[in-house]
Design an enzyme around this catalytic site. Structure first.
Site, PDB file in Angstrom:
ATOM      1  N   THR A 290       0.813  -1.226   0.000  1.00 27.41           N
ATOM      2  CA  THR A 290       0.000   0.000   0.000  1.00 27.41           C
ATOM      3  C   THR A 290       0.845   1.274   0.000  1.00 27.41           C
ATOM      4  O   THR A 290       1.853   1.368   0.702  1.00 27.41           O
ATOM      5  CB  THR A 290      -0.926  -0.013   1.237  1.00 27.41           C
ATOM      6  OG1 THR A 290      -1.667  -1.241   1.217  1.00 27.41           O
ATOM      7  CG2 THR A 290      -1.885   1.154   1.237  1.00 27.41           C
TER       8      THR A 290
ATOM      9  N   ALA B 231      -2.159   4.285  -3.655  1.00 31.14           N
ATOM     10  CA  ALA B 231      -2.325   2.922  -4.183  1.00 31.14           C
ATOM     11  C   ALA B 231      -2.687   1.961  -3.055  1.00 31.14           C
ATOM     12  O   ALA B 231      -1.814   1.505  -2.317  1.00 31.14           O
ATOM     13  CB  ALA B 231      -1.046   2.454  -4.872  1.00 31.14           C
TER      14      ALA B 231
ATOM     15  N   SER C 143      -6.448  -0.165  -2.875  1.00 30.44           N
ATOM     16  CA  SER C 143      -7.200  -1.142  -3.666  1.00 30.44           C
ATOM     17  C   SER C 143      -6.648  -1.214  -5.078  1.00 30.44           C
ATOM     18  O   SER C 143      -6.571  -2.296  -5.671  1.00 30.44           O
ATOM     19  CB  SER C 143      -8.676  -0.743  -3.720  1.00 30.44           C
ATOM     20  OG  SER C 143      -9.201  -0.659  -2.425  1.00 30.44           O
TER      21      SER C 143
ATOM     22  N   ARG D 101      -5.700 -14.720   2.330  1.00 29.00           N
ATOM     23  CA  ARG D 101      -7.060 -14.218   2.633  1.00 29.00           C
ATOM     24  C   ARG D 101      -7.868 -15.195   3.492  1.00 29.00           C
ATOM     25  O   ARG D 101      -8.529 -14.779   4.449  1.00 29.00           O
ATOM     26  CB  ARG D 101      -7.803 -13.877   1.333  1.00 29.00           C
ATOM     27  CG  ARG D 101      -7.414 -12.502   0.833  1.00 29.00           C
ATOM     28  CD  ARG D 101      -8.060 -12.105  -0.475  1.00 29.00           C
ATOM     29  NE  ARG D 101      -7.585 -10.781  -0.831  1.00 29.00           N
ATOM     30  CZ  ARG D 101      -7.445 -10.332  -2.081  1.00 29.00           C
ATOM     31  NH1 ARG D 101      -7.760 -11.092  -3.105  1.00 29.00           N
ATOM     32  NH2 ARG D 101      -7.013  -9.111  -2.304  1.00 29.00           N
TER      33      ARG D 101
ATOM     34  N   GLY E 238     -25.819  -4.586  26.098  1.00 29.60           N
ATOM     35  CA  GLY E 238     -26.112  -3.203  26.494  1.00 29.60           C
ATOM     36  C   GLY E 238     -24.912  -2.541  27.147  1.00 29.60           C
ATOM     37  O   GLY E 238     -23.806  -2.602  26.621  1.00 29.60           O
TER      38      GLY E 238
ATOM     39  N   GLU F  95      -5.757  -6.685   3.217  1.00 32.62           N
ATOM     40  CA  GLU F  95      -5.699  -7.763   2.216  1.00 32.62           C
ATOM     41  C   GLU F  95      -6.944  -7.786   1.326  1.00 32.62           C
ATOM     42  O   GLU F  95      -7.500  -8.847   1.028  1.00 32.62           O
ATOM     43  CB  GLU F  95      -5.456  -9.104   2.897  1.00 32.62           C
ATOM     44  CG  GLU F  95      -4.110  -9.063   3.598  1.00 32.62           C
ATOM     45  CD  GLU F  95      -3.585 -10.405   3.969  1.00 32.62           C
ATOM     46  OE1 GLU F  95      -3.819 -11.368   3.225  1.00 32.62           O
ATOM     47  OE2 GLU F  95      -2.922 -10.474   5.013  1.00 32.62           O
TER      48      GLU F  95
HETATM   49  C1  FAD Z   1      -4.362  -1.840  10.252  1.00 36.33           C
HETATM   50  C2  FAD Z   1      -4.004  -1.971   8.822  1.00 36.33           C
HETATM   51  C3  FAD Z   1      -2.990  -2.840   8.441  1.00 36.33           C
HETATM   52  C4  FAD Z   1      -2.614  -2.943   7.104  1.00 36.33           C
HETATM   53  N1  FAD Z   1      -1.575  -3.774   6.758  1.00 36.33           N
HETATM   54  C5  FAD Z   1      -1.105  -3.748   5.487  1.00 36.33           C
HETATM   55  C6  FAD Z   1       0.083  -4.478   5.130  1.00 36.33           C
HETATM   56  O1  FAD Z   1       0.662  -5.193   5.938  1.00 36.33           O
HETATM   57  N2  FAD Z   1       0.572  -4.332   3.871  1.00 36.33           N
HETATM   58  C7  FAD Z   1      -0.043  -3.531   2.948  1.00 36.33           C
HETATM   59  O2  FAD Z   1       0.460  -3.442   1.822  1.00 36.33           O
HETATM   60  N3  FAD Z   1      -1.189  -2.865   3.236  1.00 36.33           N
HETATM   61  C8  FAD Z   1      -1.720  -2.950   4.484  1.00 36.33           C
HETATM   62  N4  FAD Z   1      -2.858  -2.244   4.811  1.00 36.33           N
HETATM   63  C9  FAD Z   1      -3.513  -1.437   3.778  1.00 36.33           C
HETATM   64  C10 FAD Z   1      -4.808  -2.043   3.311  1.00 36.33           C
HETATM   65  O3  FAD Z   1      -4.572  -3.216   2.581  1.00 36.33           O
HETATM   66  C11 FAD Z   1      -5.536  -0.963   2.492  1.00 36.33           C
HETATM   67  O4  FAD Z   1      -5.928   0.050   3.381  1.00 36.33           O
HETATM   68  C12 FAD Z   1      -6.723  -1.504   1.744  1.00 36.33           C
HETATM   69  O5  FAD Z   1      -6.318  -2.366   0.722  1.00 36.33           O
HETATM   70  C13 FAD Z   1      -7.580  -0.385   1.145  1.00 36.33           C
HETATM   71  O6  FAD Z   1      -6.808   0.462   0.391  1.00 36.33           O
HETATM   72  P1  FAD Z   1      -6.895   2.060   0.629  1.00 36.33           P
HETATM   73  O7  FAD Z   1      -6.606   2.301   2.064  1.00 36.33           O
HETATM   74  O8  FAD Z   1      -6.040   2.765  -0.338  1.00 36.33           O
HETATM   75  O9  FAD Z   1      -8.396   2.417   0.358  1.00 36.33           O
HETATM   76  P2  FAD Z   1      -9.064   2.748  -1.040  1.00 36.33           P
HETATM   77  O10 FAD Z   1      -8.592   1.806  -2.079  1.00 36.33           O
HETATM   78  O11 FAD Z   1      -8.889   4.201  -1.292  1.00 36.33           O
HETATM   79  O12 FAD Z   1     -10.576   2.424  -0.711  1.00 36.33           O
HETATM   80  C14 FAD Z   1     -11.433   3.304   0.016  1.00 36.33           C
HETATM   81  C15 FAD Z   1     -12.842   2.728  -0.064  1.00 36.33           C
HETATM   82  O13 FAD Z   1     -13.262   2.649  -1.456  1.00 36.33           O
HETATM   83  C16 FAD Z   1     -13.618   1.307  -1.791  1.00 36.33           C
HETATM   84  N5  FAD Z   1     -13.216   1.003  -3.165  1.00 36.33           N
HETATM   85  C17 FAD Z   1     -12.008   1.182  -3.740  1.00 36.33           C
HETATM   86  N6  FAD Z   1     -12.021   0.765  -5.021  1.00 36.33           N
HETATM   87  C18 FAD Z   1     -13.261   0.293  -5.272  1.00 36.33           C
HETATM   88  C19 FAD Z   1     -13.911  -0.295  -6.408  1.00 36.33           C
HETATM   89  N7  FAD Z   1     -13.256  -0.491  -7.555  1.00 36.33           N
HETATM   90  N8  FAD Z   1     -15.215  -0.656  -6.287  1.00 36.33           N
HETATM   91  C20 FAD Z   1     -15.905  -0.478  -5.129  1.00 36.33           C
HETATM   92  N9  FAD Z   1     -15.344   0.082  -4.023  1.00 36.33           N
HETATM   93  C21 FAD Z   1     -14.044   0.461  -4.080  1.00 36.33           C
HETATM   94  C22 FAD Z   1     -12.857   0.436  -0.799  1.00 36.33           C
HETATM   95  O14 FAD Z   1     -13.480  -0.813  -0.635  1.00 36.33           O
HETATM   96  C23 FAD Z   1     -12.924   1.296   0.462  1.00 36.33           C
HETATM   97  O15 FAD Z   1     -14.147   1.096   1.102  1.00 36.33           O
HETATM   98  C24 FAD Z   1      -3.281  -2.168   6.126  1.00 36.33           C
HETATM   99  C25 FAD Z   1      -4.336  -1.312   6.510  1.00 36.33           C
HETATM  100  C26 FAD Z   1      -4.692  -1.216   7.823  1.00 36.33           C
HETATM  101  C27 FAD Z   1      -5.817  -0.278   8.200  1.00 36.33           C
END
Ligand code: FAD
Length: 416
Positions: free
Chosen positions: A140, A144, A146, A270, A369, A393
């Protein structure tokens, strides 16, 4: 034949792990929730010793098999099944503390999924050493999550020294601090070798602790899983040996092998994340039933639905949700053990477990509650710990997309 009973080695392991969960995790849950960034060393050292004694060495599946090797017919492969049971029980103890279990975590899973036999040997051997060692995976970035094709961290080959030079910033790296600052571990960093190639340019690189140019710059303050560190990592002219690129050292100009490697990692992990969510959900449900029983409320399972109280119906619905999600996990890990492609099942069980753990922990707080809301009990903590199952993930939405693509036969380009 369909077999629903846990194989004997798994049942034995579950018994031992329950003792660990009850004695080494639960009593410290609240402390490490309230003292974020303190490290549960007693648990870590105990687990390191126990895993070495049992030959486990790390949380990677035991039958970590050689490339092209067929599963043994005399002994069914149960590596991933065994891990799913193990993680479910540890997460039942405390999912935040489970996340600091020494061993490879997501980093080792990435090496398992994308490394060649020599790389697996080289990078995974450290988890069997005496000192606890950690690994992490950094995909992440701020733009970048999702959309992994937006990765901007670059890896450029210095032809003169035959080293890769990495530059970029990674965020939200689970166990990033422990891997780089608290042990001789490593982080698998996903970078692009061709910024114009999108996913085709993605490659995984092993960055070992102590490598000049890699630095942990921040630790997140989080809603839940507060015993687990979540780090930001900056790579500035960070040089790693040529062979630290996982997989084939041949660098095809444009290929999707890098992205496929990332997906293979997630197909393996996963279902395990789903298992941890189910552990948290089961913890909540167990405690609710226990607290209700103390108040003289027992669940009358045999009665027709219309004769049940609303609380009895709620509890039974929670049990149904829990069991159905667990069966999806078992199917996905069984497929992984038997080397059947499982992207559909991995995403299905992950999104279902994310839904179920959020609903069950919320319902548990609701049923109890004020006792559910009070910090005197762990229900409110599990409610906070639950949500992450649906985020890391692959979020619930992204896993739904993967399920839809697999069911409908669309590619990632056609359905996004
Ligand atoms: C506690 C924690 C630990 C983590 N550990 C790791 C790790 O070890 N390694 C690592 O690489 N990452 C890690 N992450 C990152 C995590 O994998 C990402 O936060 C996650 O994949 C979402 O990406 P983003 O935060 O950029 O959200 P975004 O991609 O910006 O998404 C924001 C919202 O939009 C939705 N969304 C995005 N695209 C679409 C679509 N095409 N269609 C419908 N809905 C969509 C998402 O579902 C979400 O609800 C961690 C995150 C947290 C909070």
């Amino acid at each position: 034949m369909i077999e629903f009973e846990a194989p004997k080695p798994i049942a034995q392991q579950s018994f031992a792990l329950k003792t660990v969960a009850e004695n080494m995790m639960r009593p410290f849950s609240r402390y490490f929730d309230e003292n974020e960034h303190e490290i549960p060393w007693d648990y870590i050292n105990f687990m390191q010793m126990a895993m070495r004694a049992t030959g486990a060495g790390s949380l990677a599946p035991r039958e970590s098999k050689k490339e092209g090797e067929e599963p043994r017919k005399d002994r069914p492969p149960i590596g991933y099944q065994s891990l799913a049971f193990m993680l479910e029980t540890l997460a039942w103890g405390d999912v935040g503390i489970y996340l600091v279990t020494p061993g490879g975590g997501l980093g080792a899973a990435a090496v398992e999924a994308t490394g060649n036999p020599e790389q697996k040997q080289k990078f995974l051997a450290r988890f069997k050493e005496e000192k606890p060692t950690f690994a992490a995976m950094a995909m992440t970035e701020s733009q970048a999550g999702s959309d992994t094709s937006a990765i901007r961290t670059t890896a450029v080959l210095d032809q003169a020294t035959r080293e890769w030079v990495l530059n970029g910033e990674k965020i939200f790296v689970t166990a990033g601090h422990k891997a780089l600052c608290e042990s001789a571990g490593f982080v698998v960093v996903w970078a692009t070798i061709d910024p114009h190639a999108g996913r085709a340019g993605m490659r995984p690189f092993v960055v070992e602790a102590g490598t000049p140019g890699v630095q942990v710059t921040k630790l997140e303050h989080k809603m839940g899983i507060r015993a687990s560190d979540t780090a930001s990592i900056v790579l500035q002219d960070c040089r790693v040996p040529f062979d630290n690129i996982l997989g084939s050292p041949e660098i095809e100009a444009v290929s999707t092998t890098g992205f496929k490697g990332a997906m293979a990692t997630f197909d393996a992990t996963r279902p395990l994340v789903a298992a941890t969510g189910i552990g948290v959900a089961r913890a909540s449900l167990d405690l609710v039933k226990e607290m209700l029983a103390q108040q003289g409320v027992t669940i009358r399972y045999g009665l027709p639905r219309q004769k049940l109280t609303s609380i009895e119906r709620d509890v039974i619905d929670m049990e149904v949700m829990l069991q159905s999600a667990w069966l999806l996990v078992i199917k996905a890990v069984w497929m992984a053990d038997n080397r059947k492609p499982n992207p559909l099942e991995a995403s299905m069980c992950k999104l279902r477990a994310g839904d179920v753990v959020t609903k069950i922990t919320q319902k548990a707080v609701e049923i109890m509650g004020p006792l559910g809301y009070s910090r005197e009990f762990l229900l409110e903590k599990w409610f906070r710990d639950a949500k992450i199952t649906d985020i890391y993930e692959g979020t619930g939405q992204i896993n739904r997309l993967i399920v839809a693509r697999n069911v409908l036969g669309y590619s990632g380009r056609e359905l996004r």
